[in-house]
Design a protein around this motif. Structure first.
Motif, PDB file in Angstrom:
ATOM      1  N   GLY A 170       0.921  -1.228  -0.071  1.00 45.73           N
ATOM      2  CA  GLY A 170      -0.016  -0.151  -0.076  1.00 45.73           C
ATOM      3  C   GLY A 170       0.869   1.224   0.030  1.00 45.73           C
ATOM      4  N   GLY A 171       1.733   1.115   0.828  1.00 46.16           N
ATOM      5  CA  GLY A 171       2.888   2.623   0.876  1.00 46.16           C
ATOM      6  C   GLY A 171       3.450   2.758  -0.501  1.00 46.16           C
ATOM      7  N   LEU A 172       3.932   1.695  -1.389  1.00 48.28           N
ATOM      8  CA  LEU A 172       4.449   2.103  -2.631  1.00 48.28           C
ATOM      9  C   LEU A 172       3.552   2.317  -3.615  1.00 48.28           C
ATOM     10  CD1 LEU A 172       6.867  -1.306  -3.015  1.00 48.28           C
ATOM     11  CD2 LEU A 172       7.256   1.105  -2.824  1.00 48.28           C
ATOM     12  N   ALA A 173       2.164   1.823  -3.551  1.00 45.33           N
ATOM     13  CA  ALA A 173       0.934   2.227  -4.363  1.00 45.33           C
ATOM     14  C   ALA A 173       0.423   3.523  -4.164  1.00 45.33           C
ATOM     15  CB  ALA A 173      -0.074   1.363  -4.145  1.00 45.33           C
ATOM     16  N   ALA A 174       0.462   4.064  -2.884  1.00 42.88           N
ATOM     17  CA  ALA A 174       0.063   5.429  -2.378  1.00 42.88           C
ATOM     18  C   ALA A 174       1.204   6.371  -2.977  1.00 42.88           C
ATOM     19  CB  ALA A 174      -0.025   5.525  -0.971  1.00 42.88           C
ATOM     20  N   ALA A 175       2.580   6.161  -2.710  1.00 42.51           N
ATOM     21  CA  ALA A 175       3.503   6.925  -3.581  1.00 42.51           C
ATOM     22  C   ALA A 175       3.564   7.086  -4.752  1.00 42.51           C
ATOM     23  CB  ALA A 175       4.781   6.493  -3.043  1.00 42.51           C
ATOM     24  N   ALA A 176       3.107   6.151  -5.656  1.00 47.26           N
ATOM     25  CA  ALA A 176       2.978   6.150  -7.092  1.00 47.26           C
ATOM     26  C   ALA A 176       1.845   7.171  -7.371  1.00 47.26           C
ATOM     27  CB  ALA A 176       3.181   4.729  -7.817  1.00 47.26           C
ATOM     28  N   LEU A 177       0.686   6.792  -6.803  1.00 47.62           N
ATOM     29  CA  LEU A 177      -0.607   7.432  -7.154  1.00 47.62           C
ATOM     30  C   LEU A 177      -0.586   9.117  -6.807  1.00 47.62           C
ATOM     31  CD1 LEU A 177      -3.062   4.645  -6.100  1.00 47.62           C
ATOM     32  CD2 LEU A 177      -2.675   5.325  -8.510  1.00 47.62           C
ATOM     33  N   ALA A 178       0.432   9.336  -5.771  1.00 43.97           N
ATOM     34  CA  ALA A 178       0.281  10.670  -5.259  1.00 43.97           C
ATOM     35  C   ALA A 178       1.214  11.527  -6.423  1.00 43.97           C
ATOM     36  CB  ALA A 178       0.887  10.833  -3.916  1.00 43.97           C
ATOM     37  N   ARG A 179       1.845  11.157  -7.442  1.00 43.04           N
ATOM     38  CA  ARG A 179       2.766  11.920  -8.151  1.00 43.04           C
ATOM     39  C   ARG A 179       1.606  12.764  -9.090  1.00 43.04           C
ATOM     40  NH1 ARG A 179       7.925  10.661  -9.281  1.00 43.04           N
ATOM     41  NH2 ARG A 179       7.785  11.394 -11.419  1.00 43.04           N
ATOM     42  N   ARG A 180       2.025  13.963  -9.252  1.00 39.96           N
ATOM     43  CA  ARG A 180       1.267  14.757 -10.256  1.00 39.96           C
ATOM     44  C   ARG A 180       1.407  14.509 -11.705  1.00 39.96           C
ATOM     45  NH1 ARG A 180      -0.086  16.177  -5.809  1.00 39.96           N
ATOM     46  NH2 ARG A 180       0.237  18.465  -4.800  1.00 39.96           N
ATOM     47  N   ASP A 181       2.277  13.734 -12.200  1.00 41.69           N
ATOM     48  CA  ASP A 181       2.166  13.293 -13.562  1.00 41.69           C
ATOM     49  C   ASP A 181       1.918  11.948 -13.602  1.00 41.69           C
ATOM     50  OD1 ASP A 181       4.431  12.249 -12.106  1.00 41.69           O
ATOM     51  OD2 ASP A 181       5.916  12.562 -13.414  1.00 41.69           O
ATOM     52  N   LEU A 237      -2.830   8.267   0.942  1.00 38.72           N
ATOM     53  CA  LEU A 237      -2.988   8.909  -0.343  1.00 38.72           C
ATOM     54  C   LEU A 237      -3.484  10.659  -0.300  1.00 38.72           C
ATOM     55  CD1 LEU A 237      -2.398   8.566  -3.124  1.00 38.72           C
ATOM     56  CD2 LEU A 237      -4.834   7.996  -3.505  1.00 38.72           C
ATOM     57  N   PRO A 238      -4.385  10.925   0.628  1.00 39.84           N
ATOM     58  CA  PRO A 238      -4.881  12.373   0.811  1.00 39.84           C
ATOM     59  C   PRO A 238      -3.557  13.293   1.304  1.00 39.84           C
ATOM     60  CG  PRO A 238      -6.513  10.996   1.514  1.00 39.84           C
ATOM     61  CD  PRO A 238      -5.297   9.980   1.369  1.00 39.84           C
ATOM     62  N   VAL A 239      -2.680  12.790   2.150  1.00 40.78           N
ATOM     63  CA  VAL A 239      -1.644  13.313   2.801  1.00 40.78           C
ATOM     64  C   VAL A 239      -0.557  13.354   1.946  1.00 40.78           C
ATOM     65  CG1 VAL A 239       0.100  13.509   4.805  1.00 40.78           C
ATOM     66  CG2 VAL A 239      -2.511  12.642   5.203  1.00 40.78           C
ATOM     67  N   LEU A 240      -0.328  12.490   1.009  1.00 39.78           N
ATOM     68  CA  LEU A 240       0.780  12.472   0.120  1.00 39.78           C
ATOM     69  C   LEU A 240       0.478  13.443  -1.133  1.00 39.78           C
ATOM     70  CD1 LEU A 240       1.889   8.791  -0.094  1.00 39.78           C
ATOM     71  CD2 LEU A 240       3.146  10.621   0.485  1.00 39.78           C
ATOM     72  N   ARG A 241      -0.663  13.591  -1.454  1.00 40.19           N
ATOM     73  CA  ARG A 241      -1.126  14.426  -2.599  1.00 40.19           C
ATOM     74  C   ARG A 241      -1.133  15.924  -2.021  1.00 40.19           C
ATOM     75  NH1 ARG A 241      -5.958  11.185  -5.467  1.00 40.19           N
ATOM     76  NH2 ARG A 241      -4.935  10.169  -6.709  1.00 40.19           N
ATOM     77  N   ALA A 242      -1.154  16.109  -0.804  1.00 38.92           N
ATOM     78  CA  ALA A 242      -1.213  17.406  -0.062  1.00 38.92           C
ATOM     79  C   ALA A 242       0.296  17.999   0.134  1.00 38.92           C
ATOM     80  CB  ALA A 242      -2.077  17.560   1.224  1.00 38.92           C
ATOM     81  N   VAL A 243       1.170  17.221  -0.110  1.00 39.35           N
ATOM     82  CA  VAL A 243       2.527  17.810   0.186  1.00 39.35           C
ATOM     83  C   VAL A 243       2.869  18.565  -1.076  1.00 39.35           C
ATOM     84  CG1 VAL A 243       5.034  17.005   0.218  1.00 39.35           C
ATOM     85  CG2 VAL A 243       3.197  15.716   1.387  1.00 39.35           C
ATOM     86  N   ASP A 244       3.537  19.738  -0.860  1.00 34.85           N
ATOM     87  CA  ASP A 244       3.815  20.782  -1.863  1.00 34.85           C
ATOM     88  C   ASP A 244       5.005  20.193  -2.611  1.00 34.85           C
ATOM     89  OD1 ASP A 244       4.211  22.757  -3.259  1.00 34.85           O
ATOM     90  OD2 ASP A 244       4.091  24.298  -1.706  1.00 34.85           O
ATOM     91  N   GLY A 245       4.746  20.190  -4.049  1.00 38.00           N
ATOM     92  CA  GLY A 245       5.545  19.680  -4.736  1.00 38.00           C
ATOM     93  C   GLY A 245       6.972  20.394  -4.690  1.00 38.00           C
ATOM     94  N   ARG A 246       6.747  21.667  -4.644  1.00 38.44           N
ATOM     95  CA  ARG A 246       7.970  22.689  -4.684  1.00 38.44           C
ATOM     96  C   ARG A 246       8.935  22.340  -3.728  1.00 38.44           C
ATOM     97  NH1 ARG A 246       4.795  28.094  -4.547  1.00 38.44           N
ATOM     98  NH2 ARG A 246       3.414  26.870  -2.837  1.00 38.44           N
TER      99      ARG A 246
END
Length: 533
Positions: free
Chosen positions: A346-357, A419-428
Motif C-alpha cells: 500500500g505504501g508503494l502504491a500510494a507513493a506512485a498514485l500521489a505523483r502529479r504526473d 494518499l490524501p496526505v501525500l497528495r497534499a505535500v507541496d511539490g515545490r
C-alpha cells in the motif's frame, strides 16, 4: 507500481477469476446466459435492492453519528482522549458474528430492551443499521479526524474575521478541505455494509439477506456455484463502477492543503456549544459502542471463577487440534505479517498514485486497489484454495496464506489513509530538495516521510486491526491446528451449549483487550515527548 500490481494480480485477480470460471464454465463452455436468469429472478432482485438500500442508510447514519466525534478528537483536548480513541476503534476489529451476537443480546429475545421495555428488534432492519454504525464508527473518526487535526485552523478564523458566520466558514473553508477524507470514509463504510455478512445473517434472520449472505448460502448450503459466481460478478461490477466514480470525484476535489502540527490545533473546549458537543459524543460512545462491549464482557463472566476463560486452555480433541487459547498467538503473528505486507504494498502504491504526473492508467489503478473491500470474502477464500494449489504457488499448506488474505483487506486502508496526505505535500518542496542535490530516496526520507509519518502509523494501526478481525476469507484457509481468533469464535458460536457460547464471549473479550492495548500503544508512539508527530 510493480510490486502492488503483481501482488493484486496473483493474490486477488487470479483467485477471483478461478472461482468465477468454476461457476460459469460447464464442460469447457461458458454459460453467460445464466447471468440474465439470476439477475431477473425476483428473490435475487430483492436481495440486490436490500443490499444497496441498507448500505446507503448505514453510511448516512454512520457519518451523522461519527462526524461530531471526528471533530472532537481533532480539535478538542480532554482527559482520557487517547484511551477513548482506542475504545472507539475496538468495535471495528471485532468479527462480524460477534457484533451480531452482541446486538442480539441487546435487541433480541431476552435482551436488554426486551427485559426493560418488552421491545424486540431482531429480524428487523432496525437492528441491522445500528450494528453497522457500531462496526464502522471508527472508520469516519480515524480517517476524517486524522486529516482534520492537521488542517490549519487559522484559515477558518480568517474567514470569520472577514464576516462569515461559523457555519459558512466551516462550509466554505473546512468542508472542501475535508471532502477527500469524508468521501474516502463514506466509501469504506458503504463497501463494508454492502458486503455485510455476519451482522445481517444473525440479526436479519430469514427475512433479510445481502449479496454476501446469499453468496455464502448458495456456496455452502445450496451448492450452486453458478448462482454464487453470477452474484460475485454483479457485486464486482457494481463496486467497480462506484470506485471509478469516487476516484474521479476525489481527484477533482483534492487540492494542496495547508497542514500543520496536529498538537497545536487541539484545545480544551471553550463555550457551551463545544462542551455540549463533547458531552454528546461521550454519550453516543457510551450507548452505541461501550454498551454492546459491556454485554460481551458480562456474558464471558457468567460462569463462576472465570470458568469460561479457564476452559479455553483445554483441548477437546474435536473442533480444534489445539486449545482455543492458542488462537491468540496465531492471530497476533498473522496480523504482524499481514501489516508488514499491507504497508509495503500500500505504501508503494500510494507513493506512485500521489505523483502529479501520474498517467490515466495509473490513476485508474487507484480505484482497483479498493476492489478487495467490495468483492465477496467468501469468493476470495474459495479462490485461494482453487487457484493456489499447484506449483510454483502451492500455498495451501503454508502459514503465509492467511496473512496474504488479510493483507488484501489491509492494503486499501493503507492507500486511502496515506494518499490524501501525500497528495497534499507541496511539490515545490521536493523540487527544492532535488535542486540542492538530494537523491529521490533522500527527498522521500527528508521531505515526504516527516509529513506522512502520522498517516503511516494510522495506516499501520488500521491494517493491524483489520487483520485481527478478518473472517470471511480466513475461515476457509485457516488450518484446524492454527485457527485465528475470529475463526475460533465463529466455530464456538456454531456449536450448541452454554460452555461453547461462553468460550466464544471470552475469546471475543480477549480480542477486544488485545486490540485496545495495541491501539493505545500506537497512540502513545505516534507522539514524541515534545508533542510533535
Amino acid at each position: 507500481m510493480a510490486l502492488p500490481v503483481a501482488f493484486f494480480a496473483v493474490f486477488f485477480a487470479w483467485p477471483v477469476a478461478a472461482i468465477v470460471a468454476r461457476g460459469l464454465k460447464v464442460d469447457g463452455v461458458w454459460r453467460f446466459g445464466r447471468m440474465v436468469d439470476v439477475v431477473t429472478e425476483p428473490d435475487l432482485r430483492h436481495v440486490l435492492w436490500f443490499t444497496t438500500w441498507q448500505a446507503l442508510a448505514s453510511t448516512a447514519l454512520t457519518l451523522l453519528a461519527a462526524l461530531p466525534a471526528a471533530y472532537a478528537f481533532a480539535r478538542l483536548e480532554f482527559p482520557g482522549k487517547q484511551v477513548l480513541r482506542a475504545v472507539v476503534t475496538v468495535p471495528f476489529v471485532l468479527p462480524t458474528v460477534v457484533v451480531g451476537t452482541a446486538f442480539l443480546a441487546l435487541l433480541g429475545r431476552g435482551g436488554l430492551l426486551d427485559e426493560l421495555w418488552g421491545v424486540r428488534l431482531d429480524t428487523t432492519v432496525w437492528a441491522i443499521l445500528p450494528a453497522h454504525v457500531f462496526f464502522n464508527y471508527a472508520i469516519v473518526v480515524r480517517t476524517v479526524g486524522g486529516l482534520w487535526a492537521q488542517l490549519d485552523p487559522h484559515q477558518e478564523e480568517a474567514a470569520r474575521m472577514l464576516g462569515a458566520s461559523a457555519a459558512r466558514a466551516w462550509r466554505k473553508v473546512t468542508l472542501p478541505a475535508l471532502a477527500p477524507a469524508v468521501a474516502a470514509a463514506a466509501l469504506m463504510v458503504f463497501l463494508f455494509t454492502f458486503t455485510s455478512f455476519g451482522v445481517v445473517q444473525i440479526l436479519g434472520g430469514p427475512t433479510f439477506s445481502t449479496v454476501e449472505v446469499e453468496i455464502y448460502r448458495q456456496t455452502s448450503e445450496v451448492f450452486d456455484l453458478s448462482t454464487a459466481a453470477v452474484l460475485t460478478l454483479v457485486q464486482f461490477l457494481a463496486v467497480g463502477v462506484i470506485l471509478a466514480v469516487h476516484a474521479w470525484t476525489v481527484r477533482r476535489r483534492e487540492t494542496a492543503l495547508r497542514l500543520v502540527d496536529a498538537s497545536v490545533t487541539a484545545r480544551r473546549p471553550r463555550g457551551a456549544a463545544q462542551w455540549a458537543l463533547l458531552a454528546g459524543v461521550l454519550a453516543t460512545v457510551a450507548v452505541l459502542l461501550v454498551l454492546p462491549l459491556a454485554v460481551l464482557v458480562s456474558r464471558s463472566l457468567d460462569a463462576p471463577g472465570f470458568g469460561y476463560y479457564r476452559a479455553l486452555a483445554r483441548e477437546d480433541g474435536g473442533m480444534f487440534l489445539v486449545a482455543p487459547i492458542h488462537a491468540i498467538t496465531n492471530s497476533l503473528q498473522y496480523a504482524v505479517a499481514a501489516t508488514a505486507v499491507a504497508l509495503a504494498v500500500g505504501g508503494l502504491a500510494a507513493a506512485a498514485l500521489a505523483r502529479r504526473d501520474a498517467g490515466r492508467v495509473l490513476r485508474g489503478f487507484d480505484a482497483l486497489l479498493m476492489l478487495p473491500l467490495g468483492v465477496s470474502a467468501v469468493t476470495v477464500g474459495f479462490g485461494f484454495l482453487i487457484a493456489l494449489d499447484e506449483p510454483p504457488l502451492d500455498l495451501r499448506q503454508s502459514w503465509i496464506l492467511v496473512p496474504l488474505a488479510q493483507a488484501l483487506v489491509g492494503v486499501p486502508f493503507v492507500v486511502r489513509t496515506m494518499l490524501p496526505v501525500l497528495r497534499a505535500v507541496d511539490g515545490r518542496l521536493r523540487e527544492a530538495a532535488a535542486v540542492l542535490g538530494a537523491s529521490p530516496w533522500r527527498v522521500w526520507r527528508e521531505v515526504d516521510l516527516p509529513m506522512v509519518r502520522r498517516a503511516l502509523l494510522v495506516a499501520a494501526g488500521f491494517a493491524f486491526a483489520v487483520s485481527l478481525g478478518e473472517f470471511g476469507a480466513t475461515v476457509f484457509i485457516a488450518r484446524p491446528g492454527n485457527p485465528t481468533l475470529p475463526v475460533a469464535v465463529a466455530r464456538l458460536l456454531g456449536r450448541p451449549g452454554d460452555l461453547n457460547y461462553g468460550q466464544a464471549m471470552a475469546l471475543s473479550t480477549i480480542l477486544m483487550v488485545v486490540c485496545a492495548v495495541a491501539l493505545l500503544v500506537l497512540e502513545r508512539l505516534r507522539i514524541d515527548r515534545t508533542g510533535e508527530f
